[in-house]
Design an enzyme around this catalytic site. Structure first.
Site, PDB file in Angstrom:
ATOM      1  N   HIS A  75       0.828  -1.147  -0.083  1.00  0.00           N
ATOM      2  CA  HIS A  75       0.089   0.026   0.027  1.00  0.00           C
ATOM      3  C   HIS A  75       0.985   1.435  -0.095  1.00  0.00           C
ATOM      4  O   HIS A  75       1.863   1.306   0.785  1.00  0.00           O
ATOM      5  CB  HIS A  75      -0.816   0.045   1.119  1.00  0.00           C
ATOM      6  CG  HIS A  75      -2.149  -0.943   1.158  1.00  0.00           C
ATOM      7  ND1 HIS A  75      -3.376  -0.652   1.379  1.00  0.00           N
ATOM      8  CD2 HIS A  75      -2.036  -2.233   0.378  1.00  0.00           C
ATOM      9  CE1 HIS A  75      -4.084  -1.556   1.261  1.00  0.00           C
ATOM     10  NE2 HIS A  75      -3.757  -2.780   0.513  1.00  0.00           N
ATOM     11  N   TYR A 202     -10.108   4.741   7.057  1.00  0.00           N
ATOM     12  CA  TYR A 202     -10.330   5.005   8.613  1.00  0.00           C
ATOM     13  C   TYR A 202     -11.565   5.948   8.540  1.00  0.00           C
ATOM     14  O   TYR A 202     -11.376   7.145   7.913  1.00  0.00           O
ATOM     15  CB  TYR A 202      -9.266   5.397   9.195  1.00  0.00           C
ATOM     16  CG  TYR A 202      -7.925   4.801   9.521  1.00  0.00           C
ATOM     17  CD1 TYR A 202      -7.177   4.362   8.405  1.00  0.00           C
ATOM     18  CD2 TYR A 202      -7.950   4.094  10.539  1.00  0.00           C
ATOM     19  CE1 TYR A 202      -6.162   3.256   8.661  1.00  0.00           C
ATOM     20  CE2 TYR A 202      -6.830   3.059  10.887  1.00  0.00           C
ATOM     21  CZ  TYR A 202      -5.850   2.723   9.976  1.00  0.00           C
ATOM     22  OH  TYR A 202      -5.073   1.865  10.026  1.00  0.00           O
ATOM     23  N   PRO A 294      -5.525  -0.504  18.492  1.00  0.00           N
ATOM     24  CA  PRO A 294      -5.278  -0.997  17.020  1.00  0.00           C
ATOM     25  C   PRO A 294      -5.329   0.198  16.011  1.00  0.00           C
ATOM     26  O   PRO A 294      -4.922   0.099  14.846  1.00  0.00           O
ATOM     27  CB  PRO A 294      -6.290  -1.889  16.872  1.00  0.00           C
ATOM     28  CG  PRO A 294      -7.197  -1.806  17.777  1.00  0.00           C
ATOM     29  CD  PRO A 294      -6.624  -1.073  19.046  1.00  0.00           C
ATOM     30  N   LYS A 298       0.107  -0.580  15.201  1.00  0.00           N
ATOM     31  CA  LYS A 298       1.608  -0.445  15.603  1.00  0.00           C
ATOM     32  C   LYS A 298       1.865  -1.880  16.442  1.00  0.00           C
ATOM     33  O   LYS A 298       2.920  -2.078  16.683  1.00  0.00           O
ATOM     34  CB  LYS A 298       1.662   0.699  16.289  1.00  0.00           C
ATOM     35  CG  LYS A 298       1.695   2.116  15.683  1.00  0.00           C
ATOM     36  CD  LYS A 298       3.019   2.126  14.942  1.00  0.00           C
ATOM     37  CE  LYS A 298       2.985   3.079  13.800  1.00  0.00           C
ATOM     38  NZ  LYS A 298       3.108   2.665  12.516  1.00  0.00           N
ATOM     39  N   TYR A 386       2.898   6.622  10.849  1.00  0.00           N
ATOM     40  CA  TYR A 386       1.879   5.724  10.530  1.00  0.00           C
ATOM     41  C   TYR A 386       2.733   4.496   9.646  1.00  0.00           C
ATOM     42  O   TYR A 386       2.490   3.353   9.857  1.00  0.00           O
ATOM     43  CB  TYR A 386       1.000   6.176   9.531  1.00  0.00           C
ATOM     44  CG  TYR A 386      -0.164   4.959   9.110  1.00  0.00           C
ATOM     45  CD1 TYR A 386      -0.899   4.597  10.069  1.00  0.00           C
ATOM     46  CD2 TYR A 386      -0.490   4.739   7.774  1.00  0.00           C
ATOM     47  CE1 TYR A 386      -1.957   3.452   9.726  1.00  0.00           C
ATOM     48  CE2 TYR A 386      -1.303   3.769   7.526  1.00  0.00           C
ATOM     49  CZ  TYR A 386      -2.221   3.384   8.449  1.00  0.00           C
ATOM     50  OH  TYR A 386      -3.186   2.370   8.026  1.00  0.00           O
TER      51      TYR A 386
HETATM   52  C1  PHB Z   1      -6.457  -4.906  10.017  1.00  0.00           C
HETATM   53  O1  PHB Z   1      -6.149  -5.107   8.643  1.00  0.00           O
HETATM   54  O2  PHB Z   1      -6.649  -5.906  10.746  1.00  0.00           O
HETATM   55  C2  PHB Z   1      -6.016  -3.494  10.571  1.00  0.00           C
HETATM   56  C3  PHB Z   1      -5.566  -2.468   9.766  1.00  0.00           C
HETATM   57  C4  PHB Z   1      -5.359  -1.291  10.392  1.00  0.00           C
HETATM   58  C5  PHB Z   1      -5.385  -1.240  11.837  1.00  0.00           C
HETATM   59  C6  PHB Z   1      -5.782  -2.000  12.447  1.00  0.00           C
HETATM   60  C7  PHB Z   1      -6.265  -3.404  11.960  1.00  0.00           C
HETATM   61  O3  PHB Z   1      -5.155   0.100  12.086  1.00  0.00           O
END
Ligand code: PHB
Ligand code: APR
Length: 391
Positions: A75, A202, A294, A298, A386
């Site tokens: 990505h 997000y 989450p 990280k 990030y």
């Molecule tokens: C996930 O793909 O499980 C995932 C991705 C980003 C995050 C948390 C979990 O910030």
């Protein structure tokens, strides 16, 4: 009672313990991993799946990145949606990227590598006890199949996660813990439906946070902010997809494909750090040492970097008879950990709906996100944190 000896006794066969054993083996250092659960249980856990470039490099060095680099999704940007507004943050200016690859798959690759070298963990061990960790001869006692075992070690690595026993072996007057528990959780589902978009999104929404992630072009991983008192059984697949659709911008909602879920679970959100990470000959790594919510993705990346640092410190001890890296492990790791804690707590605070928040609080969140997407300096700082390009 049987007695055995190893150089590094490792408690826990999550990503931290498995990767540490793998890195040590490649450096000719002997270790034994003790795991409370069964192999199937460890391999069945569904967790996050975003891996930083720097962590990929460490996994490559450990010889376990071949499938990840073949099947993982690279990505180069991420999307943030605030209500109906969508913004994309590009990683290109920092020449950064992330690889989306499930932790479940990584655990399998690590386990396969351990099996290939004859170093599989000892599974389903019970009553692991750490002894004499402040001396030069620490020891692990445990039971397996009803029999008592003793493992004499040079060092012990506590890789047994947040609920493990290692951290408690540090005396209370030495150990300090710092914690923030969030008043909501994440309800996550895995489903064999194409992701709504090719990048992660997000979502900061009036109804609560949501995240659309993926495991492949045909498998979605999605999360909804939920109340802590809700139960998985209260969430039919239909209710989950309805609620996700309600939080998506209209144009994305049109791309939402619904399907039966393969897994559904609720995780609480927590920020936690233990200090110090070393006591005598005991070293903590991964979730045993720290938890991040989450939101910043990280957790796994921190674990990989802890273990790489710890492995390098053991290598310096055995090869060069120098303990500078072992002595510096806690302070060096904690500085990196606190930076990730800051980022994870900040991103959590600007994206979620907090109980009792005022209209001013909401405006602050929106202003914070507006600053992020409209200032090139703020975007650069975000990408650095990030993607872990600073770590
Ligand atoms: C996930 O793909 O499980 C995932 C991705 C980003 C995050 C948390 C979990 O910030
Ligand atoms: N004895 C033996 N094993 C134990 C004990 C014990 N007393 N207590 C816990 N364990 C095992 C657990 O069963 C688990 O398999 O330790 C392992 C810890 O693994 P994780 O919880 O996965 O922790 P870690 O390896 O540090 O992984 C960090 O996983 O949880 C995610 O967000 C986290 O992505 C991060 C990564």
């Amino acid at each position: 009672m049987s007695t055995a000896r190893t150089q590094v006794g490792i408690i826990g066969s999550g990503p931290s313990g498995l990767l540490l054993a793998q890195l040590l083996e490649r450096a000719g250092i002997d270790s034994v991993v003790l795991e409370r659960r069964s192999r199937d249980y460890v391999l069945g856990r569904v967790r996050a799946g975003v891996i930083e470039q720097g962590a990929v490099a460490i996994l490559r060095e450990a010889g376990v990145a071949e499938r990840l680099e073949r099947e993982g999704l690279k990505h180069h940007g991420v999307e943030i949606a605030v209500g109906e507004q969508r913004y994309r943050i590009d990683f290109a200016a920092q020449a950064a990227s992330l690889t989306v690859y499930g932790q479940t798959e990584l655990t399998k690759d690590l386990m396969d590598a351990r099996e290939a070298s004859g170093g599989l963990p000892r599974f389903e061990v019970e009553e692991v006890v750490l002894e004499d960790v402040a001396t030069a001869r620490p020891r692990l006692r445990y039971r397996q199949d009803g029999a008592a075992h003793v493992l004499d070690c040079d060092f012990i690595a506590g890789c047994d996660g947040f609920h493990g026993v290692s951290r408690a072996a540090i005396p209370a007057d030495v150990l300090t813990t710092h914690e923030r528990v969030y008043p909501f959780g994440w309800l996550g589902v895995l489903a064999d439906v194409p992701p709504v978009s090719s990048e992660l999104i997000y979502l900061s929404h009036e109804r609560g946070f949501a995240l659309c992630s993926m495991r492949s072009a045909a498998r979605s991983r999605c999360y909804l902010q939920c109340d802590l008192d809700t139960e998985v059984s209260a969430w039919s697949d239909e209710r989950f997809w309805d609620e996700l659709e309600a939080r998506l911008p209209t144009e994305l909602a049109a791309h939402l494909t619904r399907g039966p879920t393969l897994e559904k679970s609720i995780a609480p959100l927590r920020s936690f750090v233990a200090e110090p990470l070393r006591y005598g000959r005991l070293f903590l790594a991964g979730d045993a040492a720290h938890i991040v919510p989450p939101t910043g993705a990280k957790g796994l990346n921190l674990a990989v970097r802890d273990v790489q640092q710890l492995a390098a410190a053991f290598v310096t001890h055995y090869r060069e008879k120098r303990d500078t890296l072992l002595d510096g492990y806690s302070a060096t790791a904690l500085r990196r950990i606190w930076r990730a804690e800051r980022f994870s707590a900040w991103l959590t605070s600007v994206l979620h709906r907090f109980p009792g928040r005022t209209s001013f609080d909401r405006r602050m969140q929106i202003a914070e996100l507006d600053q992020l997407v409209s200032s090139s300096a703020a975007r650069a700082a975000f990408v650095e944190a990030y993607t872990g390009s600073q770590a």
